[in-house]
Design an enzyme around this catalytic site. Sequence first.
Site, PDB file in Angstrom:
ATOM      1  N   THR A   1      85.318  20.963 -41.692  1.00  0.00           N
ATOM      2  CA  THR A   1      85.032  19.187 -41.384  1.00  0.00           C
ATOM      3  C   THR A   1      83.752  19.164 -41.402  1.00  0.00           C
ATOM      4  O   THR A   1      82.240  18.221 -41.607  1.00  0.00           O
ATOM      5  CB  THR A   1      85.398  18.235 -40.813  1.00  0.00           C
ATOM      6  OG1 THR A   1      86.966  18.574 -40.685  1.00  0.00           O
ATOM      7  CG2 THR A   1      85.220  17.583 -40.764  1.00  0.00           C
TER       8      THR A   1
ATOM      9  N   GLU B   1      98.941  11.317 -51.024  1.00  0.00           N
ATOM     10  CA  GLU B   1      96.981  10.979 -51.314  1.00  0.00           C
ATOM     11  C   GLU B   1      96.948  10.764 -52.646  1.00  0.00           C
ATOM     12  O   GLU B   1      96.566   9.682 -53.307  1.00  0.00           O
ATOM     13  CB  GLU B   1      96.503  11.683 -50.884  1.00  0.00           C
ATOM     14  CG  GLU B   1      96.092  11.798 -49.569  1.00  0.00           C
ATOM     15  CD  GLU B   1      95.313  12.814 -48.718  1.00  0.00           C
ATOM     16  OE1 GLU B   1      95.629  13.168 -47.664  1.00  0.00           O
ATOM     17  OE2 GLU B   1      95.024  13.457 -49.272  1.00  0.00           O
TER      18      GLU B   1
ATOM     19  N   HIS C   1      86.625  15.097 -49.706  1.00  0.00           N
ATOM     20  CA  HIS C   1      87.889  15.416 -49.230  1.00  0.00           C
ATOM     21  C   HIS C   1      88.948  16.272 -49.524  1.00  0.00           C
ATOM     22  O   HIS C   1      88.676  16.300 -51.309  1.00  0.00           O
ATOM     23  CB  HIS C   1      88.494  14.023 -49.242  1.00  0.00           C
ATOM     24  CG  HIS C   1      89.721  13.655 -48.837  1.00  0.00           C
ATOM     25  ND1 HIS C   1      90.447  13.631 -47.714  1.00  0.00           N
ATOM     26  CD2 HIS C   1      90.813  13.904 -49.772  1.00  0.00           C
ATOM     27  CE1 HIS C   1      91.318  13.958 -48.136  1.00  0.00           C
ATOM     28  NE2 HIS C   1      91.876  13.771 -48.478  1.00  0.00           N
TER      29      HIS C   1
ATOM     30  N   LYS D   1      82.616  12.121 -52.083  1.00  0.00           N
ATOM     31  CA  LYS D   1      82.216  11.621 -51.633  1.00  0.00           C
ATOM     32  C   LYS D   1      81.037  10.948 -51.829  1.00  0.00           C
ATOM     33  O   LYS D   1      80.052  11.540 -52.399  1.00  0.00           O
ATOM     34  CB  LYS D   1      82.031  11.794 -50.116  1.00  0.00           C
ATOM     35  CG  LYS D   1      83.625  12.463 -49.522  1.00  0.00           C
ATOM     36  CD  LYS D   1      83.668  12.910 -48.230  1.00  0.00           C
ATOM     37  CE  LYS D   1      85.166  13.242 -47.635  1.00  0.00           C
ATOM     38  NZ  LYS D   1      84.898  13.069 -45.807  1.00  0.00           N
TER      39      LYS D   1
ATOM     40  N   ASN E   1      80.287  14.826 -45.985  1.00  0.00           N
ATOM     41  CA  ASN E   1      80.189  16.295 -45.270  1.00  0.00           C
ATOM     42  C   ASN E   1      80.703  16.426 -47.299  1.00  0.00           C
ATOM     43  O   ASN E   1      81.615  17.482 -47.523  1.00  0.00           O
ATOM     44  CB  ASN E   1      81.453  16.594 -44.688  1.00  0.00           C
ATOM     45  CG  ASN E   1      83.085  15.779 -44.576  1.00  0.00           C
ATOM     46  OD1 ASN E   1      82.643  15.365 -45.218  1.00  0.00           O
ATOM     47  ND2 ASN E   1      83.231  16.347 -43.934  1.00  0.00           N
TER      48      ASN E   1
ATOM     49  N   ARG F   1      81.173  22.789 -48.512  1.00  0.00           N
ATOM     50  CA  ARG F   1      80.555  21.646 -47.337  1.00  0.00           C
ATOM     51  C   ARG F   1      79.119  22.429 -46.632  1.00  0.00           C
ATOM     52  O   ARG F   1      78.232  21.833 -46.399  1.00  0.00           O
ATOM     53  CB  ARG F   1      81.784  21.356 -46.381  1.00  0.00           C
ATOM     54  CG  ARG F   1      82.472  19.987 -46.341  1.00  0.00           C
ATOM     55  CD  ARG F   1      83.868  19.821 -45.816  1.00  0.00           C
ATOM     56  NE  ARG F   1      84.082  18.744 -45.847  1.00  0.00           N
ATOM     57  CZ  ARG F   1      85.503  18.518 -45.294  1.00  0.00           C
ATOM     58  NH1 ARG F   1      85.888  19.463 -44.978  1.00  0.00           N
ATOM     59  NH2 ARG F   1      86.265  17.204 -45.753  1.00  0.00           N
TER      60      ARG F   1
ATOM     61  N   TYR G   1      92.696   6.267 -45.128  1.00  0.00           N
ATOM     62  CA  TYR G   1      92.374   6.958 -43.674  1.00  0.00           C
ATOM     63  C   TYR G   1      93.000   6.574 -42.500  1.00  0.00           C
ATOM     64  O   TYR G   1      92.631   7.113 -41.328  1.00  0.00           O
ATOM     65  CB  TYR G   1      90.977   6.636 -43.456  1.00  0.00           C
ATOM     66  CG  TYR G   1      89.567   8.793 -44.356  1.00  0.00           C
ATOM     67  CD1 TYR G   1      89.919   9.787 -43.813  1.00  0.00           C
ATOM     68  CD2 TYR G   1      88.764   7.877 -45.271  1.00  0.00           C
ATOM     69  CE1 TYR G   1      89.143  10.583 -44.684  1.00  0.00           C
ATOM     70  CE2 TYR G   1      88.274   8.447 -45.583  1.00  0.00           C
ATOM     71  CZ  TYR G   1      88.258   9.725 -45.186  1.00  0.00           C
ATOM     72  OH  TYR G   1      87.987  10.857 -46.457  1.00  0.00           O
TER      73      TYR G   1
ATOM     74  N   ARG H   1      91.042  24.017 -49.627  1.00  0.00           N
ATOM     75  CA  ARG H   1      90.875  23.520 -48.519  1.00  0.00           C
ATOM     76  C   ARG H   1      89.579  24.858 -47.893  1.00  0.00           C
ATOM     77  O   ARG H   1      88.739  24.436 -47.234  1.00  0.00           O
ATOM     78  CB  ARG H   1      91.484  23.433 -47.503  1.00  0.00           C
ATOM     79  CG  ARG H   1      92.478  22.869 -47.428  1.00  0.00           C
ATOM     80  CD  ARG H   1      91.992  21.296 -46.457  1.00  0.00           C
ATOM     81  NE  ARG H   1      91.220  20.970 -45.142  1.00  0.00           N
ATOM     82  CZ  ARG H   1      91.094  20.156 -44.565  1.00  0.00           C
ATOM     83  NH1 ARG H   1      91.001  19.305 -44.980  1.00  0.00           N
ATOM     84  NH2 ARG H   1      90.597  20.285 -43.773  1.00  0.00           N
TER      85      ARG H   1
ATOM     86  N   PHE I   1      85.461   7.553 -35.091  1.00  0.00           N
ATOM     87  CA  PHE I   1      84.134   7.338 -36.305  1.00  0.00           C
ATOM     88  C   PHE I   1      84.967   6.712 -36.983  1.00  0.00           C
ATOM     89  O   PHE I   1      84.379   6.151 -38.499  1.00  0.00           O
ATOM     90  CB  PHE I   1      84.519   8.525 -36.484  1.00  0.00           C
ATOM     91  CG  PHE I   1      85.573   9.651 -36.376  1.00  0.00           C
ATOM     92  CD1 PHE I   1      86.131   9.028 -37.680  1.00  0.00           C
ATOM     93  CD2 PHE I   1      85.599  10.197 -36.165  1.00  0.00           C
ATOM     94  CE1 PHE I   1      87.327  10.654 -38.047  1.00  0.00           C
ATOM     95  CE2 PHE I   1      86.486  11.854 -36.635  1.00  0.00           C
ATOM     96  CZ  PHE I   1      87.245  11.271 -36.845  1.00  0.00           C
TER      97      PHE I   1
HETATM   98  P1  ADP Z   1      88.852  16.750 -43.681  1.00  0.00           P
HETATM   99  O1  ADP Z   1      88.249  15.715 -43.870  1.00  0.00           O
HETATM  100  O2  ADP Z   1      87.784  18.058 -42.731  1.00  0.00           O
HETATM  101  O3  ADP Z   1      90.038  16.961 -43.704  1.00  0.00           O
HETATM  102  P2  ADP Z   1      89.056  15.081 -40.940  1.00  0.00           P
HETATM  103  O4  ADP Z   1      90.417  14.575 -41.263  1.00  0.00           O
HETATM  104  O5  ADP Z   1      89.412  15.885 -39.523  1.00  0.00           O
HETATM  105  O6  ADP Z   1      88.551  16.033 -41.526  1.00  0.00           O
HETATM  106  O7  ADP Z   1      87.653  13.747 -40.759  1.00  0.00           O
HETATM  107  C1  ADP Z   1      88.163  12.751 -41.617  1.00  0.00           C
HETATM  108  C2  ADP Z   1      86.986  12.527 -42.353  1.00  0.00           C
HETATM  109  O8  ADP Z   1      86.337  11.854 -40.909  1.00  0.00           O
HETATM  110  C3  ADP Z   1      85.846  14.155 -41.988  1.00  0.00           C
HETATM  111  O9  ADP Z   1      85.844  14.853 -43.490  1.00  0.00           O
HETATM  112  C4  ADP Z   1      84.397  12.865 -42.543  1.00  0.00           C
HETATM  113  O10 ADP Z   1      84.014  12.367 -42.983  1.00  0.00           O
HETATM  114  C5  ADP Z   1      84.589  11.997 -41.112  1.00  0.00           C
HETATM  115  N1  ADP Z   1      84.204  12.748 -39.392  1.00  0.00           N
HETATM  116  C6  ADP Z   1      85.607  13.398 -38.772  1.00  0.00           C
HETATM  117  N2  ADP Z   1      85.232  13.907 -37.806  1.00  0.00           N
HETATM  118  C7  ADP Z   1      84.127  13.021 -37.762  1.00  0.00           C
HETATM  119  C8  ADP Z   1      83.347  12.891 -36.524  1.00  0.00           C
HETATM  120  N3  ADP Z   1      83.193  13.167 -35.601  1.00  0.00           N
HETATM  121  N4  ADP Z   1      82.065  11.807 -36.621  1.00  0.00           N
HETATM  122  C9  ADP Z   1      82.016  11.143 -37.929  1.00  0.00           C
HETATM  123  N5  ADP Z   1      83.139  11.135 -38.708  1.00  0.00           N
HETATM  124  C10 ADP Z   1      83.057  12.390 -39.125  1.00  0.00           C
HETATM  125 MG    MG Z   2      91.828  15.185 -43.576  1.00  0.00          MG
END
Ligand code: ADP
Ligand code: MG
Length: 139
Positions: A93, A128, A117, A11, A114, A104, A51, A87, A59
Amino acid sequence: MAVQQTFSIIKPDATERNLVGKIIARFEEEGLRVVAIRKTQLSLREAEGFYAVHRERKFFGELCAYMASSPCVLLVLEGEDAVLRNREIMGATDPADAAPNTLRALYALDKGRNSVHGSDSPENAAIEIAYFFRGTELH
Ligand code: ADP
Ligand code: MG
């Protein structure tokens, strides 16, 4: 166990801090192989499409603006149980919850920025991968 492909993004926060090599080296050390790679700056529209499952989350706007803010590295990774392995290598996350030595835990700045992805299921990995790569680009 089976050989799988998964989709990864390095990212903007990580490309800006020059962490691309360190992150790819970690995938390789863990037995995942890069089968496709492209550095690109996502348009806002591309980020919103990628997304789309999160479009109702509060968010979403912030996430998509961030993903389009600097270049990303798009990766297809292949290996045994690649979806779950990736993962595990990434960690939770929120870096505050991420296990020690996960990407992370090592590199993420906060829950949004973070660093990486990773697809959360083989079905989403296929969706994807197809969003960004043609079948002929996977080697
Ligand atoms: P992951 O990337 O671990 O699969 P999610 O699919 O839940 O997590 O969320 C996608 C992305 O959205 C996260 O990697 C992060 O960049 C962002 N994100 C998730 N939750 C939040 C939050 N509460 N505030 C801001 N950004 C968030
Ligand atoms: Mg995700």
